[in-house]
Write an enzyme that holds these catalytic residues in place. Sequence first.
Site, PDB file in Angstrom:
ATOM      1  N   GLY A  85       0.826  -1.208   0.000  1.00 15.59           N
ATOM      2  CA  GLY A  85       0.000   0.000   0.000  1.00 15.59           C
ATOM      3  C   GLY A  85       0.858   1.254   0.000  1.00 15.59           C
ATOM      4  O   GLY A  85       0.524   2.252  -0.643  1.00 15.59           O
ATOM      5  N   SER A 157      -3.895   9.047   8.098  1.00 19.54           N
ATOM      6  CA  SER A 157      -3.134   8.094   7.288  1.00 19.54           C
ATOM      7  C   SER A 157      -1.889   8.763   6.727  1.00 19.54           C
ATOM      8  O   SER A 157      -1.985   9.741   5.979  1.00 19.54           O
ATOM      9  CB  SER A 157      -3.998   7.576   6.131  1.00 19.54           C
ATOM     10  OG  SER A 157      -3.172   7.083   5.103  1.00 19.54           O
ATOM     11  N   ASP A 305      -0.019  -0.745  13.073  1.00 21.14           N
ATOM     12  CA  ASP A 305       0.422  -2.047  12.559  1.00 21.14           C
ATOM     13  C   ASP A 305       0.655  -3.073  13.676  1.00 21.14           C
ATOM     14  O   ASP A 305       0.847  -4.257  13.402  1.00 21.14           O
ATOM     15  CB  ASP A 305       1.708  -1.870  11.724  1.00 21.14           C
ATOM     16  CG  ASP A 305       1.438  -1.051  10.460  1.00 21.14           C
ATOM     17  OD1 ASP A 305       0.283  -1.053   9.983  1.00 21.14           O
ATOM     18  OD2 ASP A 305       2.368  -0.409   9.959  1.00 21.14           O
TER      19      ASP A 305
HETATM   20  C1  S3P Z   1       2.519   3.483   6.439  1.00 19.96           C
HETATM   21  C2  S3P Z   1       1.368   4.019   6.941  1.00 19.96           C
HETATM   22  C3  S3P Z   1       0.312   3.212   7.589  1.00 19.96           C
HETATM   23  C4  S3P Z   1       0.814   1.830   7.966  1.00 19.96           C
HETATM   24  C5  S3P Z   1       1.604   1.199   6.859  1.00 19.96           C
HETATM   25  C6  S3P Z   1       2.816   2.051   6.523  1.00 19.96           C
HETATM   26  C7  S3P Z   1       3.506   4.397   5.830  1.00 19.96           C
HETATM   27  O1  S3P Z   1      -0.766   3.080   6.686  1.00 19.96           O
HETATM   28  O2  S3P Z   1      -0.258   0.996   8.326  1.00 19.96           O
HETATM   29  O3  S3P Z   1       2.049  -0.088   7.240  1.00 19.96           O
HETATM   30  O4  S3P Z   1       4.676   3.989   5.634  1.00 19.96           O
HETATM   31  O5  S3P Z   1       3.146   5.544   5.517  1.00 19.96           O
HETATM   32  P1  S3P Z   1      -1.947   4.176   6.599  1.00 19.96           P
HETATM   33  O6  S3P Z   1      -1.372   5.431   6.075  1.00 19.96           O
HETATM   34  O7  S3P Z   1      -2.969   3.584   5.667  1.00 19.96           O
HETATM   35  O8  S3P Z   1      -2.461   4.283   8.006  1.00 19.96           O
END
Ligand code: S3P
Length: 423
Positions: A85, A157, A305
């Site tokens: 993601g 986020s 996480d």
């Molecule tokens: C992350 C942000 C978080 C986290 C992901 C890593 C990042 O997600 O859960 O493992 O590196 O910016 P969200 O932005 O969807 O909360």
Amino acid sequence: MTTPIEIRVPGDKSLSHRALIFAALANGKSRIRDILLSADVHSTASVLRALGVAVPVLGADIAIESKGARAFARPSSDLDCGNSGTTTRLLAGIAAGCAFRSRFIGDASLSRRPMRRVARPLIAMGARVEIEAGDGLPMVIHGGALRSISWTSETASAQIKSAILLAGIVGGVDVQITEPSRSRDHTERMLRALGARVEVDGTRVHVPATGALHPLDMSVPADPSSAAFLIALAVLSSQTSIVVPNVCLNPTRTGFFEVLRRMGASVQTVPGAEQGGEPTGSVEGAPSELRGVIVGEAEVPSMIDELPLLACVGACARGTTEIRGAAELRVKESDRIATVVSNLRAIGAVAEERIDGLVVAGTRGPLRGTVRTEGDHRIAMAFGVLGGLPGNEIEIDDPACVAVSYPAFWDDIGRATRAMAGR
Ligand code: S3P
């Protein structure tokens, strides 16, 4: 008192993605040491390569030469983000500011995850974004000239926030974003370290249009989300302490250690040197008697996480543990509320889903059964910790899925449990 077992864990995943992205955005030769070598980080490296950036084979010490946002070129193939993601959403911000078409794809889990949350602000900045079906991937971005934005996000986020900040950097426009509560701030810290002006006021971040970024020179500290598994193992064990050195101790990431302390755990941190604008230090967990805890919405972003792991720890604490205000867990690599609760039940614990969280009752009995990870690395590792405790017998259906963030997890847990048993 016995000497604690020392276990080093690999580099922080969030910082590793960002180190590669900022090296690509900077003007000149960047150097990155101790980057995490995991499937998600390889996804970011290969998407950057597809966008024309000369990213070498990843290793312990790499150099990336770039010429800033001009380095990006029209990709000749789809951008495959695998399971990641962070790769998708951060690089979507970059693609929005580039005058060509990019098509993001991913594996089955990533393709189900919500992308409109990042598409909407990028569209408001002037990019054309097409989501082919529902809310997930494939997502096509036609980037180009962007306008400045002041965005209020419904979700805390770091991925949404970073996408907007990165679009602002590539597009050369002023951006502001306000979140309901503070998400991890690695992007802001790295931007500052590379010479950008970053103004933070509570949950609002403002980055004015910025010129060229300086090259990055950074050693990536260890990942607190990976260290969390070993600290949890030590706290739940009755044998010996574990110390994890050189962990990133950014306060937007350390919620799990604080909640463990509130449960009665002995978790000590010793500060070390700052690295790339990030505080670091060692973390030591010692065997402890734990009581249940309530985690509320305000704490969720700083341990997002680690919540599956917290639920597993709660299954071994006295009383009940409740997680509230964590609906975001439903849109992670799996629906982590459903996956955690069904697996806790499968190994003999009493747990219940809530719409935005879960409740688990602590038990003293042995936990036995088979865990279905749904391909989710953090589910495999959280239950892997329970499986490492004497008396429990837990089989994980897909142990290899840990490769996404912590490929050596099973070696490290095995080493820790053997060393504990040998004392
Ligand atoms: C992350 C942000 C978080 C986290 C992901 C890593 C990042 O997600 O859960 O493992 O590196 O910016 P969200 O932005 O969807 O909360």
